[in-house]
Design an enzyme around this catalytic site. Structure first.
Site, PDB file in Angstrom:
ATOM      1  N   TYR A  58       0.832  -1.206   0.000  1.00  0.00           N
ATOM      2  CA  TYR A  58       0.000   0.000   0.000  1.00  0.00           C
ATOM      3  C   TYR A  58       0.868   1.259   0.000  1.00  0.00           C
ATOM      4  O   TYR A  58       1.660   1.487   0.911  1.00  0.00           O
ATOM      5  CB  TYR A  58      -0.953   0.023   1.200  1.00  0.00           C
ATOM      6  CG  TYR A  58      -1.866  -1.190   1.302  1.00  0.00           C
ATOM      7  CD1 TYR A  58      -2.115  -2.009   0.209  1.00  0.00           C
ATOM      8  CD2 TYR A  58      -2.478  -1.517   2.505  1.00  0.00           C
ATOM      9  CE1 TYR A  58      -2.937  -3.127   0.307  1.00  0.00           C
ATOM     10  CE2 TYR A  58      -3.313  -2.631   2.610  1.00  0.00           C
ATOM     11  CZ  TYR A  58      -3.523  -3.434   1.502  1.00  0.00           C
ATOM     12  OH  TYR A  58      -4.334  -4.532   1.607  1.00  0.00           O
ATOM     13  N   HIS A 116       0.353 -11.923   1.299  1.00  0.00           N
ATOM     14  CA  HIS A 116      -0.735 -11.127   0.702  1.00  0.00           C
ATOM     15  C   HIS A 116      -1.593 -11.952  -0.265  1.00  0.00           C
ATOM     16  O   HIS A 116      -2.805 -11.817  -0.286  1.00  0.00           O
ATOM     17  CB  HIS A 116      -0.129  -9.909  -0.001  1.00  0.00           C
ATOM     18  CG  HIS A 116      -1.037  -8.734  -0.062  1.00  0.00           C
ATOM     19  ND1 HIS A 116      -0.605  -7.438  -0.013  1.00  0.00           N
ATOM     20  CD2 HIS A 116      -2.380  -8.638  -0.180  1.00  0.00           C
ATOM     21  CE1 HIS A 116      -1.630  -6.608  -0.074  1.00  0.00           C
ATOM     22  NE2 HIS A 116      -2.715  -7.318  -0.189  1.00  0.00           N
TER      23      HIS A 116
HETATM   24  N1  LIG Z   1      -5.693  -8.645   1.523  1.00  0.00           N
HETATM   25  C1  LIG Z   1      -6.059  -8.056   0.411  1.00  0.00           C
HETATM   26  O1  LIG Z   1      -5.772  -8.518  -0.702  1.00  0.00           O
HETATM   27  C2  LIG Z   1      -6.865  -6.800   0.488  1.00  0.00           C
HETATM   28  C3  LIG Z   1      -7.519  -6.308  -0.657  1.00  0.00           C
HETATM   29  C4  LIG Z   1      -8.298  -5.166  -0.524  1.00  0.00           C
HETATM   30  C5  LIG Z   1      -8.365  -4.516   0.704  1.00  0.00           C
HETATM   31  N2  LIG Z   1      -7.689  -4.990   1.789  1.00  0.00           N
HETATM   32  C6  LIG Z   1      -7.724  -4.300   3.101  1.00  0.00           C
HETATM   33  O2  LIG Z   1      -9.093  -4.045   3.446  1.00  0.00           O
HETATM   34  C7  LIG Z   1      -9.279  -2.649   3.626  1.00  0.00           C
HETATM   35  C8  LIG Z   1     -10.693  -2.251   3.240  1.00  0.00           C
HETATM   36  O3  LIG Z   1     -10.946  -2.513   1.884  1.00  0.00           O
HETATM   37  P1  LIG Z   1     -10.954  -1.386   0.746  1.00  0.00           P
HETATM   38  O4  LIG Z   1     -10.150  -0.226   1.156  1.00  0.00           O
HETATM   39  O5  LIG Z   1     -10.586  -2.097  -0.510  1.00  0.00           O
HETATM   40  O6  LIG Z   1     -12.494  -1.020   0.594  1.00  0.00           O
HETATM   41  P2  LIG Z   1     -13.685  -0.571   1.568  1.00  0.00           P
HETATM   42  O7  LIG Z   1     -13.244  -0.490   2.972  1.00  0.00           O
HETATM   43  O8  LIG Z   1     -14.818  -1.457   1.216  1.00  0.00           O
HETATM   44  O9  LIG Z   1     -14.027   0.875   0.995  1.00  0.00           O
HETATM   45  C9  LIG Z   1     -13.199   2.008   1.166  1.00  0.00           C
HETATM   46  C10 LIG Z   1     -13.884   3.194   0.510  1.00  0.00           C
HETATM   47  O10 LIG Z   1     -15.145   3.409   1.124  1.00  0.00           O
HETATM   48  C11 LIG Z   1     -15.243   4.723   1.622  1.00  0.00           C
HETATM   49  N3  LIG Z   1     -15.928   4.689   2.916  1.00  0.00           N
HETATM   50  C12 LIG Z   1     -15.483   4.202   4.083  1.00  0.00           C
HETATM   51  N4  LIG Z   1     -16.413   4.327   5.036  1.00  0.00           N
HETATM   52  C13 LIG Z   1     -17.487   4.916   4.457  1.00  0.00           C
HETATM   53  C14 LIG Z   1     -18.746   5.348   4.934  1.00  0.00           C
HETATM   54  N5  LIG Z   1     -19.100   5.178   6.202  1.00  0.00           N
HETATM   55  N6  LIG Z   1     -19.590   5.943   4.038  1.00  0.00           N
HETATM   56  C15 LIG Z   1     -19.239   6.110   2.755  1.00  0.00           C
HETATM   57  N7  LIG Z   1     -18.051   5.738   2.249  1.00  0.00           N
HETATM   58  C16 LIG Z   1     -17.179   5.155   3.098  1.00  0.00           C
HETATM   59  C17 LIG Z   1     -13.825   5.211   1.788  1.00  0.00           C
HETATM   60  O11 LIG Z   1     -13.824   6.617   1.634  1.00  0.00           O
HETATM   61  P3  LIG Z   1     -12.831   7.628   2.410  1.00  0.00           P
HETATM   62  O12 LIG Z   1     -11.500   6.942   2.454  1.00  0.00           O
HETATM   63  O13 LIG Z   1     -12.888   8.849   1.587  1.00  0.00           O
HETATM   64  O14 LIG Z   1     -13.394   7.852   3.788  1.00  0.00           O
HETATM   65  C18 LIG Z   1     -13.119   4.495   0.647  1.00  0.00           C
HETATM   66  O15 LIG Z   1     -13.314   5.199  -0.558  1.00  0.00           O
HETATM   67  C19 LIG Z   1      -8.173  -2.037   2.754  1.00  0.00           C
HETATM   68  O16 LIG Z   1      -7.977  -0.669   3.032  1.00  0.00           O
HETATM   69  C20 LIG Z   1      -7.041  -2.940   3.080  1.00  0.00           C
HETATM   70  O17 LIG Z   1      -6.473  -2.621   4.345  1.00  0.00           O
HETATM   71  C21 LIG Z   1      -6.965  -6.142   1.702  1.00  0.00           C
END
Ligand SMILES: NC(=O)c1ccc[n+]([C@@H]2O[C@H](COP(=O)([O-])OP(=O)(O)OC[C@H]3O[C@@H](n4cnc5c(N)ncnc54)[C@H](OP(=O)(O)O)[C@@H]3O)[C@@H](O)[C@H]2O)c1
Length: 282
Positions: A58, A116
């Protein structure tokens, strides 16, 4: 500061970790957003979301630096998860990657260190590196990410493989495939799942059914999407939020109890899988 108690998930070791944490993908990519990102993570810590998920991938290490700034002076409160990239996951490569992550995180240990996703390096090599790192105290637990049942079977058949402390996978209303295979497999072995992208990176938010349920609860669609995953009390959930309002909303999603009617409507709009499906990734 005294933190409000969050529900916890129990790791195979017996240690309890908050069920709701904070993701960091796309943090650390822009210096302009850095203060905002640090402030969001700090607010999340104040609200009890002390599980922080990051990865060397990241922001090419930038997210780990953001995490370091957010946890400065309060490392003991936090449970930090980081990940080694598959291309670094040879035995020597994993150890070197972990050392780089520790430097960026400005800490002496990573609480949970994950592969990962599966790459070309033999799993036995990565596992040997995890064991070395654990003996040195550089990591407390190790686990995997994006592993489907076949990869999990291969892992636990290795000497020491059953010490795996968790599997982080894509899971949300629109991505329910694990319900027909990986989830029951992990549950049978008391292996916790961490659900990533729980609001499908924002793409779920305009869904009409989700909006209808949200209106009934005076909540937002994001909160309903989170509450739907959080109702499975053995699963950790790691939404990423940089907006402070989103951080507050996400914490408050823990207080929403979905009704039978809500769940039936959500099942109709987002049907559970009819049979085993290959694990989806983002
Ligand atoms: N192991 C893996 O392969 C893998 C893959 C993907 C993700 N991950 C991990 O999982 C975490 C979460 O997944 P993700 O970042 O892909 O997606 P997510 O958490 O589903 O979505 C993040 C997005 O949603 C927005 N958001 C968050 N809370 C909100 C709310 N209450 N209302 C409206 N919008 C909201 C955020 O906006 P703002 O930031 O503008 O607040 C951001 O744009 C990642 O950050 C990472 O740490 C791991």
């Amino acid at each position: 500061m005294a933190q409000p108690a969050l529900p916890t998930v129990t790791l195979p070791s017996g240690e309890k970790v908050p069920q709701l944490g904070q993701g960091t993908w796309h943090m650390g990519e822009s210096s302009r957003l850095r203060n905002e990102e640090v402030a969001a993570l700090k607010l999340g810590l104040d609200l009890g979301m002390t599980l922080i998920d990051t990865a060397e991938m990241y922001g090419t290490g930038g997210a780990e630096e953001v995490v370091a700034e957010a946890v400065a002076g309060r490392r003991e409160e936090c449970f930090i998860v980081s990940k080694v990239l598959p291309e670094n996951s040879s035995q020597a490569g994993t150890i070197a990657a972990c050392e780089r992550s520790l430097k960026r995180l400005k800490t002496d240990r990573i609480d949970l260190y994950l592969l990962h996703w599966r790459g070309a390096a033999p799993l036995a090599e990565t596992l040997a590196a995890f064991q070395t790192l654990q003996k040195k105290g550089s990591i407390r637990y190790w686990g995997v990410s994006n592993f489907d049942v076949d990869n999990m079977e291969e892992l636990i058949a290795l000497n020491g493989g059953s010490a795996c402390a968790g599997n982080q996978v894509l899971y949300n209303l629109r991505r329910r495939g694990i319900e027909a295979g990986l989830l029951p497999w992990c549950r049978e072995r008391s292996l916790p799942i961490q659900a990533y992208s729980p609001i499908e990176q924002g793409r779920l938010l305009r869904d009409r059914t989700l909006t209808g349920v949200a209106i009934r609860h005076r909540a937002t669609p994001a909160q309903i999407a989170l509450a739907w995953v959080l109702r499975q009390s053995d699963m950790m959930v790691i939404p990423k939020a940089t907006a402070l309002e989103h951080v507050r909303e996400n914490r408050a999603a823990l207080d929403i109890a979905l009704t039978e009617q809500d769940l039936a409507e959500l099942d109709r709009a987002f049907p559970p899988p009819k049979g085993p499906r290959a694990l989806e990734l983002l």
